[in-house]
Design an enzyme around this catalytic site. Structure first.
Site, PDB file in Angstrom:
ATOM      1  N   HIS A   1      97.655  39.945  26.353  1.00  0.00           N
ATOM      2  CA  HIS A   1      96.625  40.689  27.075  1.00  0.00           C
ATOM      3  C   HIS A   1      95.240  40.116  26.797  1.00  0.00           C
ATOM      4  CE1 HIS A   1      99.714  44.047  26.593  1.00  0.00           C
ATOM      5  NE2 HIS A   1      99.558  43.962  27.901  1.00  0.00           N
TER       6      HIS A   1
ATOM      7  N   LYS B   1     104.183  36.242  33.030  1.00  0.00           N
ATOM      8  CA  LYS B   1     105.448  36.683  32.441  1.00  0.00           C
ATOM      9  C   LYS B   1     106.148  37.679  33.361  1.00  0.00           C
ATOM     10  CE  LYS B   1     105.857  39.727  29.102  1.00  0.00           C
ATOM     11  NZ  LYS B   1     106.952  40.628  29.584  1.00  0.00           N
TER      12      LYS B   1
ATOM     13  N   LEU C   1     105.256  37.077  24.529  1.00  0.00           N
ATOM     14  CA  LEU C   1     104.619  38.264  23.985  1.00  0.00           C
ATOM     15  C   LEU C   1     104.814  39.444  24.934  1.00  0.00           C
ATOM     16  CD1 LEU C   1     101.258  37.019  22.459  1.00  0.00           C
ATOM     17  CD2 LEU C   1     103.532  37.129  21.444  1.00  0.00           C
TER      18      LEU C   1
END
Length: 324
Positions: free
Chosen positions: A73, A189, A224
């Site tokens: 993020h 992602k 992640l």
């Protein structure tokens, strides 16, 4: 959504001296539509003056999150800062959207840490954090009118999470209207989500540029995700099979689409404790399965459960057609 005020030193948008974008103050935290509107108007009034200093036009960039922020993020926010420019405005939304959680999914258990998130955002250039409660985003309860992802929302994630993509697009559209960004950044992602958002922007004529940002991975290759926090040490080791499978498939690209699928499948089939929902090689524009004679870019996607945690990952693959 937590009701905590946030990290020490943050400013409520109505507080005197709450200067959005001030490095010492940290990001301004808006909890209501009015708070957000005031922060946006304040920047809009000053942006034309700031943009004449030879920096190019100042822009507003938004990063939409559900909180529990990790390095992936933060990388999106750093990129948003670059895209917006020094005189621009970076808005980060933190909202756990109930519309994209299906029956039996982890809405109540989804990790929430607004104070920690705001503290992290202060270090990467966020100017405003919009952290509304559900009744702020959906003031009339569950919306009757929603965005449909069409066939993009019916395959892959849509098959295992019915209605999920519709919920994503509905909240993204609402946040675009509320924040009014020039640019919206999304991680690659969630490849199917990025494709759906891009298609919505094109099909519904949204006046916003959609930018995809590459996936951030740990040193061991695991993509992640906020859900990684649910993994035990042993489960994390097992989860590495996803990224290994994607690498194996990508390395087989020169031998054709069938070999990409076969190599990736072999890695997953050999992994213990990994329950695969899907492994697919698709067109990166339409999400249709590519034929065995496909030549050109393709997207290799995987979704699997490791223990009770569901993970997704993907890899772009350059495929050469194989003539037999």
């Amino acid at each position: 959504m937590t009701d905590d005020a946030g990290a020490a030193g943050e400013h409520d948008s109505g507080a005197p001296g709450g200067d959005a974008g001030s490095a010492s103050a940290g990001p301004l935290v808006a909890r209501t539509r009015q708070d957000l509107r005031e922060a946006l108007v304040r920047w809009t009034m000053s942006a034309p003056i700031a943009s004449v200093a030879g920096e190019g036009p100042a822009r507003r960039a938004v990063v939409m999150t559900m909180g529990a922020l990790h390095e992936g993020h933060l990388d999106l926010v750093r990129r948003a800062r670059e895209v917006a420019g020094a005189s621009g405005q970076v808005v980060v939304t933190i909202f756990v959207n109930p519309l994209q959680f299906g029956e039996g999914e982890d809405l109540a258990a989804y990790p929430r840490d607004l104070a920690g998130d705001v503290e992290k955002l202060a270090s990467v250039g966020a100017d405003v954090v919009f952290a509304p409660a559900p009744d702020t985003v959906y003031p009339y309860g569950d919306p009757i009118v929603r965005v449909s992802a069409g066939r993009i929302g019916e395959v892959l994630e849509g098959e295992f999470r019915p209605g999920h993509m519709d919920g994503v697009l509905t909240v993204v559209l609402k946040l675009v209207h509320l924040v009014r960004p020039d640019v919206a950044l999304f991680g690659q992602k969630d490849a199917q989500q990025l494709l759906a958002v891009r298609r919505m922007a094109a099909d519904l004529d949204l006046d916003v540029e959609i930018v995809g940002v590459p996936t951030v991975r740990d040193a061991d290759g695991l993509a992640l995700s906020s859900r990684n926090a649910y993994l035990s040490g042993d489960e994390r080791e097992r989860a590495l099979a996803l990224s290994r499978a994607l690498r194996a498939g990508a390395e087989a690209g020169a031998r054709g689409a069938a070999e990409v699928r076969r190599e990736a499948s072999e890695v997953l089939n050999a992994a213990t404790g990994v329950e695969v929902d899907y492994l697919a090689l698709v067109d990166p524009i339409t999400v249709d399965d590519v034929p065995d004679d496909h030549s050109g870019p393709a997207l290799l996607l995987v979704a699997a459960r490791v223990g009770t945690t569901r993970l997704i990952d993907n890899q772009t693959v350059e495929v050469s057609s194989q003539v037999t």
